[in-house]
Every structure is written in C-alpha cells, then in structure tokens.
Scaffold this active site. Sequence first.
Site, mmCIF file in Angstrom:
data_model
loop_
_atom_site.group_PDB
_atom_site.id
_atom_site.type_symbol
_atom_site.label_atom_id
_atom_site.label_comp_id
_atom_site.label_asym_id
_atom_site.label_seq_id
_atom_site.Cartn_x
_atom_site.Cartn_y
_atom_site.Cartn_z
ATOM 1 N N CYS A 107 -0.503 4.069 2.157
ATOM 2 C CA CYS A 107 -0.264 3.871 3.592
ATOM 3 C C CYS A 107 1.179 4.161 3.980
ATOM 4 O O CYS A 107 1.442 4.762 5.029
ATOM 5 C CB CYS A 107 -0.600 2.429 3.984
ATOM 6 S SG CYS A 107 -2.208 1.835 3.449
ATOM 7 N N ASP A 108 2.124 3.703 3.160
ATOM 8 C CA ASP A 108 3.520 3.662 3.595
ATOM 9 C C ASP A 108 4.485 4.508 2.777
ATOM 10 O O ASP A 108 5.666 4.590 3.123
ATOM 11 C CB ASP A 108 4.003 2.198 3.561
ATOM 12 C CG ASP A 108 3.186 1.303 4.474
ATOM 13 O OD1 ASP A 108 2.768 1.784 5.542
ATOM 14 O OD2 ASP A 108 2.972 0.134 4.117
ATOM 15 N N CYS A 125 0.839 -1.207 0.000
ATOM 16 C CA CYS A 125 0.000 0.000 0.000
ATOM 17 C C CYS A 125 0.868 1.248 0.000
ATOM 18 O O CYS A 125 1.377 1.666 1.048
ATOM 19 C CB CYS A 125 -0.930 0.005 1.213
ATOM 20 S SG CYS A 125 -2.006 1.455 1.298
#
Length: 325
Positions: A139-140, A136
């Site tokens: 997300c990261d 992701c």
Amino acid sequence: MAQTDTRSVIIIGSGPAGYTAAIYAARANLSPLVLAGSQMGGQLMITTDVENYPGFPDGVQGPELMALFQQQAERFGAEIVPVDVTKVDFSSRPFKVWTDEEEYSALSVIIATGASAKFLGVPGESEFMGRGVSACATCDGFFFRDKKVVVVGGGDVAMEEALFLTRYASSVTVIHRRDQLRASKIMQERAKSNPKIDFIWNTVVEEILGDQNVKAIKVRNVVTGELREIPVDGVFVAIGHKPNTDIFVGQVELDEKGYIKAQDSWSTATNVDGVFAAGDVRDHKYRQAVTAAGDGCKAAMDAERWLESQGVQVDISDEIYSLPK
C-alpha cells in the site's frame, strides 16, 4: 432487547468487502442490512493516500474512499447501522445476530469483518500512523522512494515486505527480537542475499520518534539492554495480522490461524449453508482493498443465488422475505 423482522441478508462488517457486498445485494433488491461496526470503514480509515485503487489516477484518501463506498451502497437502498455485532447463532435458520441493543434474524449472512494488523504498542506508533508508520508495504512502499526504512518482524511476511520495499527505499533494515528468523528458508535466503537489506538482531523497538513525520526509532538490545536511536523515514510493522473472527468461533469453520475457511477456492461459501465470507476475514494472502471489494461482489452474488436456490419469496414493496414452508 428488541427483535426485528427477518432480513434476506445481513452483512457483518464494512470496509471494501462489506460495502461492495451491500452495493450488489441492494441492486439485487435484497435490501441488505449492514451492521458496519462502531468504527466503520475498516483498515482504510487509518490509511492516508491510496494510490493503487482503480479509478483514482491522482490517488484518494482512505476515509474518503470508504465514504464513497458507503454513499453508493446507501444510494441503492442498503441500510447501514454503525454498531458492533457481539454474538451470532448459525445453528439454524433463520440465523440470529445480536448487538448490545438488538437481536436480528436473517436468511443469509455475509461476514466481512476483516483482519487487524498486529502492532507493537509502543509510544509514537499510533501518532505517526500514516505519517511514516505502516503495516502494508504494497500500500505505502511507493511513498518511501529513496528513503531509509525499517521492517519489524522475522517471519515470511516481514521478508516479503522487506523485499518489496527494496524497489523503492534506499535501504531496508529488518529488526528482529531474536538471533534468527522464523521465515522459511527460501525467504531468508532471498532477503539475506539482497544488497539493500540489513539485519539488526536481538532488538526491539521501544519508541517511534518524529515531528510531522517519522524521523527515528529508539531500539533496545534484549541481550545487553543497550538503548540507541536509529534515524529512519519509515517503520513497517510486519508481525502478523489477526482475523476478526472471535465471535464466529464454533459457528463457522476456521483455519489454524483463525481465518474463515471457504469451501472452494472460487467461492465465498462457508461450511454453513447460507453463510458467506468476504475480504480479509478469509484472505490472508493478498489483503488489498481491490481484492476485498471483489470478494464482496462475489459474496453478494453467492448469497443471491443461494437465496434463489432456496425458493425465497420476496415481496419488494413490503420488504418481506421468507423461506418456503
């Protein structure tokens, strides 16, 4: 196999969608039963730093966030059982839900089983999950500012991930097993015209290497067989997601990719009256914790209103629920 009393609502799955549905259903005095799965908490249980969930300005660990969700649901009276659902029957009401040990019945069901990222299955992948390996970018990606990263995949999702990562990484290399991309033309053009993105064709990842964090990958050219190592700081796997809907085949309507189809864009209702779906099990576009939580809220409210429309009689003191005769 034991059979329990009919519940007003059973929530299948946990994670942000399932737990939020449980919070709202419990606060509506529906005493929800959450069959959370043997691996409770969903994909956030394998996520380290979560910095984009509202209310945590310093970030929060994924497992910690899910523990807080669970505690909040239990505080309001949700019953949470860490078991896997093995079979369902939505052909008549009350609906039937089975685990290995129990048979449950419910007047309504909320499905929140999520989706699982497809991974490569190579050595080092699980070892470095959250320490350089991710599925992701949204997300990261922030954690890879000025770092070298690779994206594995050749579809639209891979191009989206690569383009997003150019906001942070110093370089992004797309590794694809074929000599041309599967992505749509417009996504290909965007990726190929970005000066930060390079491509390695006809190549697969054989191993992910590192110590505390990812340091390199070993790749193989599928045409020549040549093996080599490429120094990298991050590996983003973008070969797709699989919705966790195997047990719902033939029970609710699924789309061509296996995601549960909602009857309307604004609703969580499925084609089966009284069955609702929330989170990544029906959302293959956003796939974020916050959107899944919002879906869980909607599903609980939809279920509550549906139960009311059916004239469900509720005896809160004894937790007895029944449809009108």
